[in-house]
Enzyme design. Structure first.
Site, mmCIF file in Angstrom:
data_model
loop_
_atom_site.group_PDB
_atom_site.id
_atom_site.type_symbol
_atom_site.label_atom_id
_atom_site.label_comp_id
_atom_site.label_asym_id
_atom_site.label_seq_id
_atom_site.Cartn_x
_atom_site.Cartn_y
_atom_site.Cartn_z
ATOM 1 N N SER A 478 0.811 -1.209 0.000
ATOM 2 C CA SER A 478 0.000 0.000 0.000
ATOM 3 C C SER A 478 0.852 1.271 0.000
ATOM 4 C CB SER A 478 -0.956 -0.040 1.195
ATOM 5 O OG SER A 478 -1.992 0.867 1.036
ATOM 6 N N ASP A 489 10.452 5.920 -9.818
ATOM 7 C CA ASP A 489 10.065 6.627 -11.042
ATOM 8 C C ASP A 489 10.876 7.908 -11.237
ATOM 9 O OD1 ASP A 489 8.251 4.672 -11.649
ATOM 10 O OD2 ASP A 489 6.503 5.753 -10.899
ATOM 11 N N LYS A 504 -0.731 -4.256 -3.179
ATOM 12 C CA LYS A 504 -2.037 -3.711 -2.785
ATOM 13 C C LYS A 504 -2.137 -2.271 -3.281
ATOM 14 C CE LYS A 504 -5.004 -2.635 1.176
ATOM 15 N NZ LYS A 504 -5.105 -1.182 0.937
#
Length: 717
Positions: A478, A489, A504
């Site tokens: 999560s 990224d 998740k």
């Protein structure tokens, strides 16, 4: 995994749903007192309406849905297939494709039928096991048992059921018998004059102990479980078809959930999850009794629970919350867990219950030197926050404070350890990513039938601009996946750990069902935790199912097992959306990753970990167990011999010295418990080969960047 739900203040769409549903339901909710079946129908209606209107991706309630609910419910109430017989299933099967219509009609006759039959079969089972345990088993017979209950058919008839019980009981007693024989041998070695118990005496003691455990278990089922408890199992067989994180809380369960959300309780400090194989330890709470004991670990399956010196109770088929109830207890009392370790061995672990402190769920930091350079490590168990009181501690503020302390120590790099971090607050993780980047989007959030919302770094200030490595594992979920994905990224740092994180990529909210009616004579109706949003990386990809893939993959015990959200039958699918506009740093980590992979490939401990992982993978499908005493002991001996080789993994120790920061050292004089906890943490890191290789990686980043700020638009190749 049932983690702390992620709340968002901008969930106005849910408020609209609540308002609309309330208006509808107020018009026809009866005011007079009703019997429980009417309450059951009301709850069923509320759940279906909330899910159809409020769930992120409502599932069509059709024949396929009906089949899945049917099979999941039977699996939940008779997981080892030792209660129902084929004639029962023949009678139940006519409902297999009609539960969808029955749910919509609020028809609970299927539940009534199966529940009454289950209670009847449980009562009959008492006579079966009492009779079987009244005489010795023949352990010389060459026979075996298949424990692949998922694929086993139900017993053909009552005599077939008795035979199934016989083999299950024989396996249970065989396991206890061999343990007691080993204990007698050890006592004899310690004291030559000790008179060992005979086989007959031990065998009788084992049967008596098993009988007592079963009696206690069935007494628990009959006396402690109410119709509401059984009905909640039925309801969750329905709502969990929407996704694994949607769950109905009965009033009692909701109260326990609220207690768990407060962060303090008395118990052993372990989180559990229901798996097909049984109840599994999913996480140990840092600082708790289980964590301090060093014996229990994530992945262990609980087989029995014993209170102090009392005989342990077999928990096979017991509800997860009921297992939790047995394990929890007053501070200072003892609980004994019989567990099956990940490698297949059986072990009894004694734990003294204690107050599980929330302090150990907070961020903590340490410093370590390598080759004349100093590096900081921040361990964050969860992305915590108090929504009710913003003045309370939250992970963002705590991590920011730890960074300042580490910077005062002139660190040359920072390791963010998010292993076993199950998530938490979305707001908190967005702000925390902002500590490491100057500006830009962090994550995208999408609600049903709405365009994605980009959540940006709210503060252009950069708290830390040096070398950064993020550690994750299979249980990082999560919010921790949002953090790792954003760092990856932006190329702000390197992500290391398991092949991938948990996967998740959804957000849940808890909806109180009582708010939908003005008044009710039925009492508390409970609550529904349901998935309302999905989040995406800034590159457009979802973490759902796939998780975050590590830049450097470390071998671990679960390397060859398919773990995480992808292992959940009803998990929402992976998908992607348009990427957000962001500018990754022009840093090439390829050589650093290549060098790390070379070190891992030649490291003897990593090789042994990989071999252990392959062995665990090979054993996972071993479903047939011998019930012959000699063969059973031989199988145990082979496993024990293999385990001796893998003992070198736990014996590993690096040469680094991990130290607390000055402010914490000052506290140790008064807080010896805190000192003990930190010493234990430092000791764990000394035995952590993953920390050692992570230090190698961050040292390489330090050499690559040559002390330059990593938040500037640099080109470092």
């Amino acid at each position: 995994m049932k983690r702390i739900v992620e709340f968002m203040k901008r969930n106005y769409k849910i408020i609209l749903v609540v308002t609309a549903l309330s208006a509808i339901l107020w018009s026809f909710i009866p005011r007079e007192k009703k019997e429980d079946p009417e309450k059951d129908k009301l709850i069923l209606e509320l759940l279906t309406m909330v899910l159809e209107r409020g769930h992120y991706s409502p599932v069509e309630i059709n024949d396929d849905f009906s089949k899945k609910v049917y099979h999941k419910y039977l699996e939940n109430i008779d997981p080892t297939k030792r209660f129902f017989i084929q004639s029962d299933i023949n009678e139940f099967s006519k409902y297999e494709t009609s539960l969808d219509e029955m749910i919509l009609r609020k028809d609970i006759s299927f539940f009534n039928l199966t529940n009454s039959r289950l209670l009847q079969r449980m009562k009959e089972s008492r006579k079966i096991y009492e009779n079987l345990l009244s005489k010795p088993f023949d352990y010389n017979v060459k026979e075996s048992i298949n424990i692949d209950y998922d694929n086993l058919p139900f017993a053909k008839n009552k005599s077939d059921l008795v035979e199934r019980w016989r083999k299950q009981l024989k396996l249970s007693t065989l396991s206890s018998l061999t343990d007691k024989q080993k204990l007698e041998e050890e006592k004899k070695k310690e004291n030559a004059s000790y008179e060992e118990k005979s086989f007959e005496v031990i065998e009788k003691e084992v049967r008596e102990s098993t009988l007592k455990s079963l009696d206690e278990y069935f007494n628990f089922l009959e006396k402690e479980l109410t119709r509401d408890d059984w009905f909640a199992i039925f309801l969750n067989s329905i709502v969990e078809r929407f996704d694994p994180h949607t769950f109905y809380f009965s009033p009692e369960d909701k109260e326990k959930f609220d207690v768990s959300m407060s962060g303090t309780f008395q118990g052993i400090g372990a989180r559990l999850q229901k798996k097909e194989a049984g109840v599994e330890i999913s996480e140990l709470i840092s600082g708790g009794p289980a964590w301090r004991g060093k014996e229990l670990e994530a992945g262990d399956l609980i087989l029995k629970v014993g209170q102090g010196k009392e005989e342990p109770i077999d928990i096979a088929g017991m509800r997860l919350d009921d297992v939790v109830k047995k394990i929890k207890g007053p501070k200072g009392t003892e609980v004994r867990l019989t567990v099956k370790k990940v490698d297949g061995t059986i072990k009894v672990i004694s734990i003294i219950r204690d107050e599980v402190e929330t302090e150990e769920t907070f961020a903590k930091s340490s410093v370590v030197e390598k080759d004349g350079k100093k590096y900081g490590i921040i361990y964050l168990p969860k992305f915590y926050i108090s929504f009710e009181n913003k003045e309370n501690r939250d992970a963002f503020k705590d991590v920011a404070a730890e960074i300042e302390k580490l910077k005062a120590q002139n660190i040359d790099g920072l390791i963010m350890d998010l292993r076993d971090n199950g998530g938490g607050s979305l707001e908190t993780v967005v702000k925390m990513v902002g500590l490491f980047i100057p500006e830009g989007p962090v994550v995208q959030v999408k609600a049903p039938r709405r365009n994605p919302e980009i959540l940006p770094d709210p503060d252009k200030r950069v708290q830390y601009d040096g070398p950064l490595v993020v550690m994750i594992n299979n249980f990082s979920a999560s919010a921790s996946e949002i953090f790792a994905a954003a760092i990856q990224d932006y190329k702000r740092g390197i992500v290391v750990g398991s092949k991938h994180s948990y996967g998740k990529g959804t957000v849940q909210n808890v909806i109180d069902l009582n708010q939908f009616i003005r008044s009710s004579s039925f009492g508390d109706l409970g609550a529904l935790k349901t998935t309302i949003q999905k989040f995406y990386r800034i590159n457009g990809g979802s973490t759902q199912r796939e998780g975050v893939k590590s830049d450097v993959v470390f071998p671990d015990r679960f390397s060859y097992l398919d773990m995480g959200e992808r292992d959940e039958e009803s998990a929402l699918p992976w998908d992607k959306i348009e990427p957000a506009k962001y500018e990754p740093l022009q840093i090439n980590y390829d050589n650093i990753i290549l060098n790390s992979n070379k070190r891992i490939a030649t490291n003897t401990t990593f090789k042994l970990i990989d071999e252990n992982a392959k062995w665990i993978f090979e054993r996972k499908d071993e479903k047939v167990i011998s019930l012959n005493l000699n063969d059973f002991n031989n199988e145990l001996a082979v496993a024990d011999e293999k385990l001796k080789k893998f003992k070198a993994i736990s014996d590993y120790k690096n040469t680094y010295e991990f130290k607390s920061l000055p402010d914490e050292l000052a506290l140790f004089e008064k807080d010896t418990v805190l000192k003990q906890k930190r010493e234990r943490w430092h000791e764990e890191m000394q035995k952590d080969i993953y920390i050692e290789e992570t230090l190698n990686i961050i040292s390489d980043i330090k050499l690559l960047t040559k002390g330059k700020s990593l938040t500037q638009k640099l080109s470092l190749n």
